[in-house]
Design an enzyme around this catalytic site. Structure first.
Site, PDB file in Angstrom:
ATOM      1  N   TYR A 165      77.370   3.451  29.283  1.00 28.23           N
ATOM      2  CA  TYR A 165      78.691   3.737  29.860  1.00 28.23           C
ATOM      3  C   TYR A 165      79.162   5.139  29.512  1.00 28.23           C
ATOM      4  O   TYR A 165      79.508   5.938  30.393  1.00 28.23           O
ATOM      5  CB  TYR A 165      79.722   2.708  29.375  1.00 28.23           C
ATOM      6  CG  TYR A 165      81.151   3.184  29.554  1.00 28.23           C
ATOM      7  CD1 TYR A 165      81.655   3.431  30.830  1.00 28.23           C
ATOM      8  CD2 TYR A 165      81.981   3.422  28.456  1.00 28.23           C
ATOM      9  CE1 TYR A 165      82.954   3.902  31.004  1.00 28.23           C
ATOM     10  CE2 TYR A 165      83.268   3.881  28.621  1.00 28.23           C
ATOM     11  CZ  TYR A 165      83.753   4.120  29.898  1.00 28.23           C
ATOM     12  OH  TYR A 165      85.024   4.597  30.064  1.00 28.23           O
ATOM     13  N   ASP A 207      87.413   8.893  25.676  1.00 24.01           N
ATOM     14  CA  ASP A 207      87.046   9.513  24.403  1.00 24.01           C
ATOM     15  C   ASP A 207      85.639   9.131  23.961  1.00 24.01           C
ATOM     16  O   ASP A 207      85.054   9.762  23.062  1.00 24.01           O
ATOM     17  CB  ASP A 207      88.055   9.156  23.309  1.00 24.01           C
ATOM     18  CG  ASP A 207      88.172   7.666  23.021  1.00 24.01           C
ATOM     19  OD1 ASP A 207      87.544   6.854  23.736  1.00 24.01           O
ATOM     20  OD2 ASP A 207      88.897   7.288  22.077  1.00 24.01           O
TER      21      ASP A 207
END
Length: 359
Positions: free
Chosen positions: A158, A133
């Protein structure tokens, strides 16, 4: 036969264990065995003929095609990823290499294999890409949870690398017809979690008498998903997901980090009390927030429930109790993973004897 990448990591390892616990269909398990890959997680499968483990990089354009040709999997489930925000801030190059270049090479290997399958097998084949998410960015306090229609706004190296990998998977479907489905999950927790992340690290630090460092004010909110629920969602999407679609997987459990830590401390007070009779909450320490720390994540998982009939089996209260109990019962596993490489990382990130982490 299915091929699973990253199957010695936290989510991938749980997925392989659950798959083989409920199915006679074999798994080819490919993992590079970087710091978070742990074969001890798979120890119960040592003599299982349905489990084939291969140490390899998903970006290896020789080994992966050979494995696909040899085992002829009907599906590839891609968990392999560098997956810790703090690590990506200190060393983004590994995240670019694995999550972007590695995914590209894997897609190309799978596309070549898929193109040469007989028509019946070709139409039944699936490539399931597991994502996060965090690609959606951050939410304000009153924003609705992330839906599949939210635009991508990644804020860390990331999440940017995972967003790029999601885009590659989508493009390989729309350009080449590769039969893909993608899942984007909220924060996972549960057994076999490498202790750089918030929940396992708090459990281990608490029992070791170390500080429990909390970033900033501890009010960063995450939507917590028990890993076994995540695995069941992936099985359902693999079984019935619509090609080219994305499915958000969440636990409907929004909790502030400080509340999570207080819950863990209360469970440890009950299940493994301190010798001095004091609460583990006395070990909580607030530390400087990390750069670009997203304030809130939350997943709207209604599409997955509406279209595929999936919803989580665990509440946060039931899942966190199972998790704390698992760590109390599995000291050998935790002792082995908290080795030299792990200690060096936590010392670098948080300072000596202040090893702590957030998700």
């Amino acid at each position: 036969m299915i091929l699973v990448t990253g199957g010695a990591g936290f989510i991938g390892g749980n997925f392989v264990l659950d798959w083989l616990g409920g199915s006679d269909e074999g798994v080819v398990n490919v993992d590079k065995l970087t710091y978070a890959g742990n074969l001890q997680t798979l120890a119960s499968l040592k003599d299982n003929p349905n489990h084939v483990f291969v140490q390899a990089d998903i970006g290896d354009t020789t080994v992966i095609p050979e494995l696909l040709a040899k085992y002829q999997p009907r599906a590839v489930v891609n968990f392999a990823a560098e997956s810790h925000v703090d690590r990506s801030i200190h060393g983004p190059s590994d995240f670019i290499e694995t999550n972007i270049v590695g995914t590209f090479n894997l897609l190309e290997s799978v596309r070549a294999y898929w193109n040469n399958l007989p028509e019946l097998q070709k139409s039944a084949f699936r490539f399931l890409h597991v994502s996060t998410d965090e690609v959606y960015g951050t939410l304000e306090a009153n924003d609705p949870p992330f839906a599949e229609t939210n635009r991508y706004e990644p804020n860390s190296p990331y999440s940017a690398s995972k967003a790029a990998s999601d885009h590659l998977v989508r493009a390989w479907h729309h350009t080449y017809g590769l039969p893909v489905v993608t899942t984007n999950c909220s924060n996972n927790y549960g057994p076999y979690h490498f202790p750089e992340k918030l929940i396992p690290l708090v459990i281990l630090n608490a029992r070791a008498g170390k500080p429990l460092p909390i970033y900033g004010d501890g009010q960063q909110i995450r939507d917590w998903l028990f890993v076994k629920d995540h695995c069941s969602a992936i099985r359902r999407v693999l079984e019935a997901g619509k090609l080219g679609e994305t499915y958000n997987v969440g636990g409907w459990n929004e909790k502030a980090n400080l509340d999570v830590v207080n819950t863990i401390c209360a469970l440890l007070d009950e299940l493994s009390p301190r010798a001095d009779g004091k609460s583990y909450t006395e070990q909580i320490t607030f530390v400087t927030d990390r750069p670009g720390h997203d304030r809130r994540y939350a997943i709207d998982a209604r599409k997955l429930e509406r279209e595929l009939g999936w919803k989580p089996a665990e509440t946060f209260e039931t899942g966190i109790r199972k998790t704390v109990q698992w760590y109390l019962d599995n000291n050998d596993w935790t002792n082995n993973v908290t080795s030299g490489a792990y200690r060096e990382w936590t010392d670098k990130q948080y300072g000596h004897d202040h090893s702590g982490a957030q998700s």
